[in-house]
Each structure stands twice: as C-alpha cells, then as structure tokens.
Design an enzyme around this catalytic site. Structure first.
Site, PDB file in Angstrom:
ATOM      1  CG  LEU A 241      -1.868   1.208   1.342  1.00  0.00           C
ATOM      2  CD1 LEU A 241      -2.772   1.345   0.124  1.00  0.00           C
ATOM      3  CD2 LEU A 241      -2.700   1.094   2.620  1.00  0.00           C
ATOM      4  CG  HIS A 242       2.776   2.676  -3.043  1.00  0.00           C
ATOM      5  ND1 HIS A 242       2.433   1.386  -3.406  1.00  0.00           N
ATOM      6  CD2 HIS A 242       3.102   3.310  -4.211  1.00  0.00           C
ATOM      7  CE1 HIS A 242       2.564   1.248  -4.715  1.00  0.00           C
ATOM      8  NE2 HIS A 242       2.955   2.408  -5.228  1.00  0.00           N
ATOM      9  CG  PHE A 243      -1.719   7.265  -1.207  1.00  0.00           C
ATOM     10  CD1 PHE A 243      -2.915   7.510  -1.871  1.00  0.00           C
ATOM     11  CD2 PHE A 243      -1.749   6.535  -0.023  1.00  0.00           C
ATOM     12  CE1 PHE A 243      -4.125   7.036  -1.366  1.00  0.00           C
ATOM     13  CE2 PHE A 243      -2.958   6.051   0.493  1.00  0.00           C
ATOM     14  CZ  PHE A 243      -4.138   6.306  -0.189  1.00  0.00           C
TER      15      PHE A 243
END
Length: 449
Positions: A241-243
């Site tokens: 999970l990452h932006f």
C-alpha cells in the site's frame, strides 16, 4: 484467463537478488533496511500533523489554524530531504535532466521525456488482471528499502499541535506511516506515502489510509503538491500500500476539465462527472468535515476494488478535489484492442498520465507530442459511456449509506435526485469538442469476478 503483458516496476536501489540470503543472517542484513532484521532500535525524523476536522480553506489550511507550523512542510522538509538523497546518489537517474514542456492546446498537457524510467526498471512480480491480491513478503515491498530512502515518519500529533522531531524512535509495535523517496522519480520531489508500513498491507485503499493521504495534501497547503494512487490493474507496480506525490507548478489538464454536478450528498459532498475529457471519471469535493469527504471517496474506491475494476485517484487542490478514474487499458491490451501505434509508445497510463502529465519513453514521441496525440492515447484508457454508467450505479449504491444516521447520500437537492449523469448532455459536450472523433469508442471494460 486474460494474459496481460507484464509492465515495469519501480524498485529500490537495494532490491538485490543476492541480498535475500543476507537477510537471513543474524545481526541484520547489512542493508540497513526497514525489515525486522534491521528495524529494532532505529530512529527516523517524525513530522506530527494536526488532525483536521474541518474542510480546508481556500489556502489549503484548516479554518481555525492560526499558527505557522515549525517546519515549512513542502519546500523545507520534503524537497530539502529529497535533495539530500539526490546528492547522495540514491536515485536511478537524474530526473532534473529530463526535458519537459507544456503542449500547445486548450488543456495544456505536460510532456516529459524520461528515458531513464523506461530503461532502469525490472518486471513486476504479480498479476495485473486482479485488483485485489494478497501481500507476498517474498516479492519486493517497501520493508526492503534502505532506511536512508525514508525522509520521515508522518503521524497524527498526540497533543493536537504540529511538531517535528528530527530523531524519533520507530515504534515497531504501532506500525508507522512513512514518506520515502521514489527511486525512479517522475518529477523533482517525487515521494511515496506508505501507510502503516510494517503491517505490510497490499495495494488496496481503506478508510484510514485514504484519510491519511488527505491529511498530507492539506498539510502541504500547496495546490501544486498532489497525491496519486494506482490500483493493481491500473499500473500500480508494487503490491504494498502506497500513494505517490510530487510538486509540479502548472495546472493538470484534468483539473481544468469542465464538470457536471450529479448530486450533493447528505453530508455535503458534491459529486460531479468529468465532461469533455478523454477519460471518464468522477470528481468529489466539499463535505461538512474532512472525514466526510474521505469516507465517501474511500468507500467508492473500496466498491471498485471489490468489483475488480482497476482505477486511479488524483488528490488535488490541497485535498479539496478528488478525481476517481476507473480504467480498462490493461484489459483492452490483453484482448489485442490497443493499436500498435499506441503500444509502441510504451506509455503505461497511470494516475499522472491520466491527469495530463505524459511521461514519454521515446524522444520521437516527445518531439511529436501534441494535444491530439495525448487525447488519442488517453481515450483508450476510458470506460465506454455505457460501462461508465454501470460502474457509477455500483458506486452510488455503495456510498448511499456512507454515514449511517446522517441520511441517505442520495438526498441531495431535488433537481439532482437522479444520481445517474445525463448522458445526452455529456454526449453533446463531447460532440461539440474538437476532439470528438477521438472519444467515440464503444469498447467495454472487462470486469473479472
């Protein structure tokens, strides 16, 4: 089963096959990584942000904020620390040497020639025909990066005041949110926001992680600092999970596109449809509180994930405007329905490209860049009008009771009670556009259940 050509991935400088054996040895793996072999006792800077309850003002700051933060978040901390890592040689190429120009035309698409990003990446390690996949610790993930790639921890302040600690312990028991460099950057200051990094969450949005991303956008307080999200199947290349985020001081074309209001929710969130833009999408803004906006958008994203619909998200205007863009480029590519001309560009249309920042791999494409070419490529990404309306129906059903006890989200103004867009109006807008010949495709998006 669809067979989809593998796309490149962004990898850390420290992702080495031979390092896996070293990680099994005691005393750490020797790479000073974020995994359990090296994390005990480590310290990193900590930026503690103030939790916001109100929607940001026009300046991107909470209406009741009266004091300046101790650190100028964007310029002094993010860009300063990023510059330090660049001087340390941690990037795969010098993004500052990449040519960039604004393409002449109504929307001002931005073209960048970034040959290094194409030549210095490795194949992705997961399927791209499933939006939700379990985390696999044997494949590359952000716990394998060196601690020197991390700029700081990003946590809510315990005393509701903005604070900065230059050397704070990493709380292993309460997995920290971290901001790290993207070693294959698209733009100066390109960073990653990785929520609860040690929990090893797969690439899927949840309410908490999305609210964190909105807090970062608001904390930056600069409309040119934007966050983006790519789901699996929509050119996310790491299943952790990452932006992504970076600073670019020009308007994005998608931000300039006209919109048509669909409805205002019971909690004050206005939902609109993009018009006269090559990729169909929804725009969310407003809300009685930051969390109201976050909950509605995150629930829309969760709906898309649960129905295996790839999508991209752009968080713009200091978190006040959010674009949700379902797409089906990978499915069309797998079915052989993308032209050879477009495939030859080797452009993977993820959130930045869809927003209008075209990252081009070949000098020929850069020299010949035009609004018409950008429009043609992005039109292939979009759902058909019919499929877009079907997806909208799923989204509006999912968010209808997003705030239980506050009323049905469909209880907007009387004239907006029908949550489906008026497709005739949109068709008129597209037909009156000089680009109408490039958005007339009827290809459906394949949704794998």
């Amino acid at each position: 089963m669809l067979r989809i050509k593998r796309v490149p991935t962004v990898v850390s400088n420290y992702q080495k096959e031979e390092a896996e054996e070293g990680a099994r040895r005691g005393g750490g793996c020797g790479r000073n990584c974020l995994n359990k072999c090296c994390i005990q006792g480590a310290k990193l800077p900590l930026y503690a942000f103030k939790r916001l309850t109100k929607i940001a003002s026009d300046k991107g700051l909470p209406a009741d904020e009266s004091t300046e933060p101790p650190v100028a978040f964007l310029e002094s901390l993010v860009l300063g620390e990023w510059e330090d890592r660049m001087q340390g040689g941690l990037f795969r190429y010098d993004v500052t040497a990449c040519e960039t120009k604004v393409i002449q035309g109504q929307y001002g698409f931005i073209a960048q020639l970034n040959e290094g990003r194409h030549l210095k990446k490795r194949p992705t390690e997961f399927r791209v025909d499933k939006v939700l996949q379990p985390f696999d610790g044997n494949k590359f993930n952000f716990t394998k990066v060196g601690q020197e790639e991390v700029l700081f921890q990003f946590e809510a302040s315990e005393d509701d005041e903005v604070q900065f600690f230059p050397n704070a312990p990493i709380d292993v028991e309460n997995s920290p949110n971290v901001v790290a460099i993207n070693v294959s950057p698209i733009e100066y200051g390109h960073v990653l926001l990785i929520p609860r990094i040690l929990e090893c969450l797969p690439q899927r949005i949840d309410r908490d992680s999305f609210l964190l991303a909105l807090h970062m956008a608001a904390e930056a307080g600069n409309p040119y600092f934007r966050l983006g999200y790519n789901s699996l199947g929509a050119f996310a290349t790491i299943n952790h999970l990452h932006f992504q985020a970076y600073y670019l001081a020009v308007p994005f074309p998608v931000e300039k596109a006209p919109t048509k209001k669909i409805i205002t929710s019971a909690v004050g969130v206005k939902i609109s449809e993009l018009l006269n833009y090559p990729v169909r999408g929804l725009v969310f803004e407003g809300g009685n509180a930051l969390q109201d906006l976050s909950n509605i958008v995150s629930d829309a994203c969760i709906c898309l994930q649960d129905h295996n619909i790839p999508y991209n998200v752009l968080i713009a205007d200091c978190g006040r405007r959010i674009f949700v863009l379902p797409q089906c480029y990978a499915e069309k590519q797998a079915l052989g329905e993308v032209s050879a001309e477009i495939l030859d560009t080797q452009v993977n249309p993820a959130v930045w490209e869809i927003s209008g920042h075209m990252v081009l791999k070949r000098k020929k494409d850069y020299e010949e860049a035009s609004e018409e070419n950008a429009w043609r490529l992005l039109a292939v990404v979009s759902l058909s009008e019919e499929r877009f309306q079907e997806v909208n129906a799923l989204i509006f059903e999912a968010i209808a009771f997003v705030d239980k006890g506050k009323g049905n989200a469909a209880q907007g103004s009387h004239e907006e009670a029908d949550v489906k867009p008026q497709s005739i109006e949109e068709a008129d807008a597209i037909n009156n556009s000089p680009h109408r010949s490039r958005v007339t495709g009827t290809q459906e998006c394949i949704v794998l259940q």
